[in-house]
Design a protein around this motif. Structure first.
Motif, PDB file in Angstrom:
ATOM      1  N   MET A 153      44.194 -14.490  12.842  1.00  0.00           N
ATOM      2  CA  MET A 153      44.919 -15.102  11.738  1.00  0.00           C
ATOM      3  C   MET A 153      44.037 -15.308  10.506  1.00  0.00           C
ATOM      4  N   ALA A 154      42.735 -15.075  10.631  1.00  0.00           N
ATOM      5  CA  ALA A 154      41.820 -15.202   9.495  1.00  0.00           C
ATOM      6  C   ALA A 154      41.589 -13.859   8.808  1.00  0.00           C
ATOM      7  N   HIS A 155      42.374 -12.852   9.161  1.00  0.00           N
ATOM      8  CA  HIS A 155      42.162 -11.521   8.607  1.00  0.00           C
ATOM      9  C   HIS A 155      42.322 -11.522   7.083  1.00  0.00           C
ATOM     10  N   GLY A 156      43.240 -12.317   6.569  1.00  0.00           N
ATOM     11  CA  GLY A 156      43.428 -12.397   5.130  1.00  0.00           C
ATOM     12  C   GLY A 156      42.214 -12.962   4.420  1.00  0.00           C
ATOM     13  N   GLU A 157      41.492 -13.865   5.086  1.00  0.00           N
ATOM     14  CA  GLU A 157      40.300 -14.449   4.463  1.00  0.00           C
ATOM     15  C   GLU A 157      39.154 -13.444   4.410  1.00  0.00           C
ATOM     16  N   PHE A 158      39.107 -12.510   5.354  1.00  0.00           N
ATOM     17  CA  PHE A 158      38.111 -11.440   5.262  1.00  0.00           C
ATOM     18  C   PHE A 158      38.447 -10.529   4.076  1.00  0.00           C
TER      19      PHE A 158
ATOM     20  N   VAL B 175      31.203  -0.929  -1.248  1.00  0.00           N
ATOM     21  CA  VAL B 175      30.211  -0.891  -0.168  1.00  0.00           C
ATOM     22  C   VAL B 175      29.782  -2.308   0.206  1.00  0.00           C
ATOM     23  N   LEU B 176      29.497  -3.127  -0.790  1.00  0.00           N
ATOM     24  CA  LEU B 176      29.068  -4.499  -0.523  1.00  0.00           C
ATOM     25  C   LEU B 176      30.181  -5.310   0.139  1.00  0.00           C
ATOM     26  N   ALA B 177      31.426  -5.099  -0.281  1.00  0.00           N
ATOM     27  CA  ALA B 177      32.551  -5.817   0.321  1.00  0.00           C
ATOM     28  C   ALA B 177      32.677  -5.469   1.798  1.00  0.00           C
ATOM     29  N   PHE B 178      32.514  -4.190   2.118  1.00  0.00           N
ATOM     30  CA  PHE B 178      32.577  -3.775   3.520  1.00  0.00           C
ATOM     31  C   PHE B 178      31.447  -4.406   4.318  1.00  0.00           C
ATOM     32  N   ILE B 179      30.226  -4.363   3.795  1.00  0.00           N
ATOM     33  CA  ILE B 179      29.064  -4.887   4.523  1.00  0.00           C
ATOM     34  C   ILE B 179      29.191  -6.388   4.752  1.00  0.00           C
ATOM     35  N   CYS B 180      29.529  -7.130   3.712  1.00  0.00           N
ATOM     36  CA  CYS B 180      29.632  -8.592   3.840  1.00  0.00           C
ATOM     37  C   CYS B 180      30.727  -8.995   4.825  1.00  0.00           C
ATOM     38  N   SER B 181      31.891  -8.370   4.715  1.00  0.00           N
ATOM     39  CA  SER B 181      32.997  -8.706   5.615  1.00  0.00           C
ATOM     40  C   SER B 181      32.687  -8.292   7.044  1.00  0.00           C
ATOM     41  N   ALA B 182      32.045  -7.131   7.213  1.00  0.00           N
ATOM     42  CA  ALA B 182      31.698  -6.664   8.559  1.00  0.00           C
ATOM     43  C   ALA B 182      30.655  -7.573   9.201  1.00  0.00           C
ATOM     44  N   LEU B 183      29.657  -7.998   8.435  1.00  0.00           N
ATOM     45  CA  LEU B 183      28.634  -8.894   8.983  1.00  0.00           C
ATOM     46  C   LEU B 183      29.230 -10.235   9.383  1.00  0.00           C
ATOM     47  N   LEU B 184      30.110 -10.769   8.542  1.00  0.00           N
ATOM     48  CA  LEU B 184      30.772 -12.028   8.903  1.00  0.00           C
ATOM     49  C   LEU B 184      31.643 -11.827  10.132  1.00  0.00           C
ATOM     50  N   GLY B 185      32.330 -10.685  10.219  1.00  0.00           N
ATOM     51  CA  GLY B 185      33.153 -10.402  11.396  1.00  0.00           C
ATOM     52  C   GLY B 185      32.330 -10.302  12.656  1.00  0.00           C
TER      53      GLY B 185
ATOM     54  N   ALA C  25      39.945  -3.672   1.604  1.00  0.00           N
ATOM     55  CA  ALA C  25      41.285  -4.012   1.112  1.00  0.00           C
ATOM     56  C   ALA C  25      41.206  -5.078   0.030  1.00  0.00           C
ATOM     57  N   GLY C  26      40.248  -6.006   0.171  1.00  0.00           N
ATOM     58  CA  GLY C  26      40.062  -7.021  -0.864  1.00  0.00           C
ATOM     59  C   GLY C  26      39.640  -6.419  -2.185  1.00  0.00           C
ATOM     60  N   SER C  27      38.770  -5.407  -2.135  1.00  0.00           N
ATOM     61  CA  SER C  27      38.374  -4.718  -3.365  1.00  0.00           C
ATOM     62  C   SER C  27      39.580  -4.060  -4.027  1.00  0.00           C
ATOM     63  N   ALA C  28      40.418  -3.398  -3.217  1.00  0.00           N
ATOM     64  CA  ALA C  28      41.630  -2.777  -3.760  1.00  0.00           C
ATOM     65  C   ALA C  28      42.599  -3.828  -4.295  1.00  0.00           C
ATOM     66  N   PHE C  29      42.650  -4.966  -3.624  1.00  0.00           N
ATOM     67  CA  PHE C  29      43.566  -6.036  -4.025  1.00  0.00           C
ATOM     68  C   PHE C  29      43.257  -6.555  -5.429  1.00  0.00           C
ATOM     69  N   THR C  30      41.979  -6.545  -5.816  1.00  0.00           N
ATOM     70  CA  THR C  30      41.615  -7.069  -7.140  1.00  0.00           C
ATOM     71  C   THR C  30      42.248  -6.277  -8.267  1.00  0.00           C
ATOM     72  N   MET C  31      42.694  -5.051  -7.992  1.00  0.00           N
ATOM     73  CA  MET C  31      43.305  -4.228  -9.038  1.00  0.00           C
ATOM     74  C   MET C  31      44.777  -4.541  -9.257  1.00  0.00           C
TER      75      MET C  31
END
Length: 310
Positions: A47-52, A84-94, A222-228
């Protein structure tokens, strides 16, 4: 609903709303790909997928501000670095969340639901404390501004085309990882028969950790795409989590093809109905249609033939 519109007007409306639906489709696909990997492959209700996703959006916003302040000459390419940074940060937190929290809750779906819901509230408060309660928006490079003039009354935004191209690339990479790479074979082996996979030497704990990290990393993209297509706020992820679960369940929890087909149909129906009706009514009608189809086909559009063995 269509009264007062000429055939040419309706054609232009459907084309424009169809493309607007493709932008929403892109976010749905990227969100659902990550969730399908976590939920479909691991059986974890995150349920925290949106926060990632929102973490990826904030990383994109911070990257844009950094380039604007310190590397203005390279601002035109900052978005690729941000992805790239968005993927790395979210993956590390995951990976951290899986190791500390999720690993102890496997085969307890209700507990994972409650735990990740609590995690989502914690992350929302962290974002609120770090970035403030107000929504923020990214500054796009000049080459992503403007639109293509497709026809009379039909303009296609360039950033929407970029988001679609990004979605296509990420989808192809994800499909290759799951169905063609050596690690993907291990993932599918664990899904099929975990005890047997462990018996032949597969480190199932490592597979689980990396699978969860991959799903969260895709949510960051997806968050990076969402900013657009929208502004970023601490609670923005919760606006998409229900639709994302709906996409995954409707398409079939373990089917990437089903995820694509489901995301396309739901995004297009919502986008088109929102033009003629209110946003809430569009969601209600879409939900009723999906529920009706699931009553006839509860396994989803594309049911997986993989049968879990304990």
């Amino acid at each position: 609903m269509f009264s007062g519109y000429s055939f040419a007007d309706l054609t232009s409306i459907f084309v424009m709303q169809g493309f607007a639906g493709l932008s929403l489709f892109a976010v749905f696909v990227l969100m659902s790909l990550g969730l399908a990997i976590i939920f479909g492959q691991m059986g974890v209700i995150n349920m925290a997928h949106g926060e990632f996703m929102i973490l990826g959006a904030y990383v994109t916003w911070l990257t844009g501000r950094f380039f604007s302040s310190h590397l203005p000459a390279l601002f035109g390419g900052y978005f690729f670095v941000a992805i790239v940074l968005a993927f790395i940060c979210s993956a590390l937190l995951g990976a951290l969340v899986e190791k500390v929290l999720i690993r102890h809750l496997y085969k307890r779906p209700l507990d994972t639901l409650l735990a990740t819901w609590g995690l989502s509230l914690i992350l929302q408060q962290c974002y609120r404390s770090l970035f403030g309660p107000r929504e923020v928006g990214v500054d796009l490079p000049d080459w992503m501004m403007g639109s293509y003039h497709f026809a009379d009354n039909i303009d296609i935004p360039i950033n929407g085309v970029f988001v679609l191209a990004l979605t296509l690339v990420i989808t192809c990479i994800t499909g290759w990882i799951i169905y063609r790479s050596a690690w993907g074979i291990k993932v599918r082996a664990v899904v099929l028969n975990r005890p047997m996979a462990s018996a032949v030497g597969i480190n199932t704990s490592r597979v689980d950790n990396r699978t969860f990290a991959l799903g969260c990393g895709i949510a960051g993209i997806a968050g990076s795409a969402f900013t657009m297509i929208g502004s970023t706020g601490p609670t923005a992820g919760q606006q998409y989590i229900v639709d994302t679960f709906l996409v995954v369940v409707f398409g079939g929890a373990q089917s990437l093809l089903g995820t694509l087909a489901s995301a396309f149909s739901i995004s297009q129906s919502q986008s088109t109905l929102e033009f003629f009706l209110s946003g809430s009514m569009a969601k209600v009608i879409t939900l009723l249609i999906v529920v009706g189809i699931l009553l006839l086909r509860p396994q989803g559009l594309f049911a997986s033939r993989i049968r879990r063995q304990e």
